[in-house]
Design an enzyme around this catalytic site. Sequence first.
Site, PDB file in Angstrom:
ATOM      1  N   ASP A  37     -27.476 -25.757  14.566  1.00 38.24           N
ATOM      2  CA  ASP A  37     -27.483 -27.111  13.732  1.00 38.24           C
ATOM      3  C   ASP A  37     -28.632 -27.804  13.923  1.00 38.24           C
ATOM      4  OD1 ASP A  37     -26.655 -29.308  12.308  1.00 38.24           O
ATOM      5  OD2 ASP A  37     -24.816 -28.508  12.040  1.00 38.24           O
ATOM      6  N   GLN A 100     -17.703 -31.220   3.286  1.00 36.38           N
ATOM      7  CA  GLN A 100     -18.700 -30.158   3.337  1.00 36.38           C
ATOM      8  C   GLN A 100     -19.914 -30.616   2.421  1.00 36.38           C
ATOM      9  OE1 GLN A 100     -17.147 -26.532   1.230  1.00 36.38           O
ATOM     10  NE2 GLN A 100     -18.997 -25.145   1.990  1.00 36.38           N
ATOM     11  N   HIS A 106     -19.378 -21.750   6.460  1.00 29.55           N
ATOM     12  CA  HIS A 106     -19.933 -21.917   7.740  1.00 29.55           C
ATOM     13  C   HIS A 106     -18.642 -22.270   8.720  1.00 29.55           C
ATOM     14  CE1 HIS A 106     -21.140 -25.382   5.687  1.00 29.55           C
ATOM     15  NE2 HIS A 106     -20.917 -26.135   6.907  1.00 29.55           N
ATOM     16  N   PHE A 107     -18.858 -21.976   9.885  1.00 36.85           N
ATOM     17  CA  PHE A 107     -17.985 -22.518  10.884  1.00 36.85           C
ATOM     18  C   PHE A 107     -18.893 -23.350  11.856  1.00 36.85           C
ATOM     19  CE2 PHE A 107     -14.917 -19.687   9.544  1.00 36.85           C
ATOM     20  CZ  PHE A 107     -13.629 -20.371   9.902  1.00 36.85           C
ATOM     21  N   HIS A 108     -18.368 -24.294  12.403  1.00 30.06           N
ATOM     22  CA  HIS A 108     -19.114 -25.188  13.334  1.00 30.06           C
ATOM     23  C   HIS A 108     -18.416 -24.930  14.647  1.00 30.06           C
ATOM     24  CE1 HIS A 108     -20.897 -28.455  10.518  1.00 30.06           C
ATOM     25  NE2 HIS A 108     -19.913 -27.966   9.800  1.00 30.06           N
TER      26      HIS A 108
HETATM   27  P1  5GP Z   1     -20.992 -29.062   6.439  1.00 30.96           P
HETATM   28  O1  5GP Z   1     -20.631 -30.814   6.229  1.00 30.96           O
HETATM   29  O2  5GP Z   1     -21.310 -28.598   5.046  1.00 30.96           O
HETATM   30  O3  5GP Z   1     -19.809 -28.541   7.008  1.00 30.96           O
HETATM   31  O4  5GP Z   1     -22.149 -29.040   7.222  1.00 30.96           O
HETATM   32  C1  5GP Z   1     -23.344 -28.695   6.792  1.00 30.96           C
HETATM   33  C2  5GP Z   1     -23.992 -28.406   8.573  1.00 30.96           C
HETATM   34  O5  5GP Z   1     -25.413 -28.059   8.272  1.00 30.96           O
HETATM   35  C3  5GP Z   1     -24.458 -29.973   9.030  1.00 30.96           C
HETATM   36  O6  5GP Z   1     -23.681 -29.925  10.410  1.00 30.96           O
HETATM   37  C4  5GP Z   1     -25.771 -30.247   9.023  1.00 30.96           C
HETATM   38  O7  5GP Z   1     -26.487 -30.855  10.349  1.00 30.96           O
HETATM   39  C5  5GP Z   1     -26.142 -28.863   9.189  1.00 30.96           C
HETATM   40  N1  5GP Z   1     -27.624 -28.486   8.246  1.00 30.96           N
HETATM   41  C6  5GP Z   1     -28.084 -29.192   7.153  1.00 30.96           C
HETATM   42  N2  5GP Z   1     -29.139 -28.806   6.823  1.00 30.96           N
HETATM   43  C7  5GP Z   1     -29.625 -27.687   7.665  1.00 30.96           C
HETATM   44  C8  5GP Z   1     -31.024 -27.070   7.847  1.00 30.96           C
HETATM   45  O8  5GP Z   1     -31.779 -27.172   7.070  1.00 30.96           O
HETATM   46  N3  5GP Z   1     -30.623 -26.279   9.034  1.00 30.96           N
HETATM   47  C9  5GP Z   1     -29.751 -26.105   9.750  1.00 30.96           C
HETATM   48  N4  5GP Z   1     -29.940 -25.419  10.632  1.00 30.96           N
HETATM   49  N5  5GP Z   1     -28.650 -26.766   9.808  1.00 30.96           N
HETATM   50  C10 5GP Z   1     -28.670 -27.859   8.637  1.00 30.96           C
END
Ligand code: 5GP
Length: 146
Positions: A37, A100, A106-108
């Site tokens: 991330d 989201q 995706h999983f963190h």
């Molecule tokens: P969500 O809120 O959808 O669960 O999390 C999306 C995650 O993607 C966030 O933790 C954010 O930091 C990460 N993220 C956003 N843009 C990018 C990117 O361009 N590349 C990577 N590797 N991670 C990203």
Amino acid sequence: MSLEGEYDDQNIFAKILRREASAIIVHEDDDTMTFMDVFPQSRGHVLIVPKSPARNILEIEDAPLQALIVQVKRVAKAVEKALNPDGVFVGQFNGAEAGQTVHHIHFHVIPRYKGRDMGRHGEDRADDEALKKLADDIGIALSELD
Ligand code: 5GP
């Protein structure tokens, strides 16, 4: 974006999967990709995505979800082995209202360290060289799992 609607193949993770956008990749197999991330909430924050398109857990088919969750477990174990955190958060969000921001499921996997708060979601961009070193260390730990 609400839970209604359709998968948009212009999301950033779809672009990473098609190699149209760059990412610091930890591991890839037929079904999943694991990458760092870029706005990590702690040192070693990793994302695991399925290669097949689905916005969230309500939509993904069982077979790719099974492959995904098995990889999530392996990554959590590799993070534990490589970084020796005090705990590991595993989570995922479904729909903007749930937090989201990228609408490809995706999983963190977020290592947690005693006395250190988790950083804010998607805010502070990490240094690429530091992320590459973490990706190497986690990748080696992954390759050494049974
Ligand atoms: P969500 O809120 O959808 O669960 O999390 C999306 C995650 O993607 C966030 O933790 C954010 O930091 C990460 N993220 C956003 N843009 C990018 C990117 O361009 N590349 C990577 N590797 N991670 C990203």
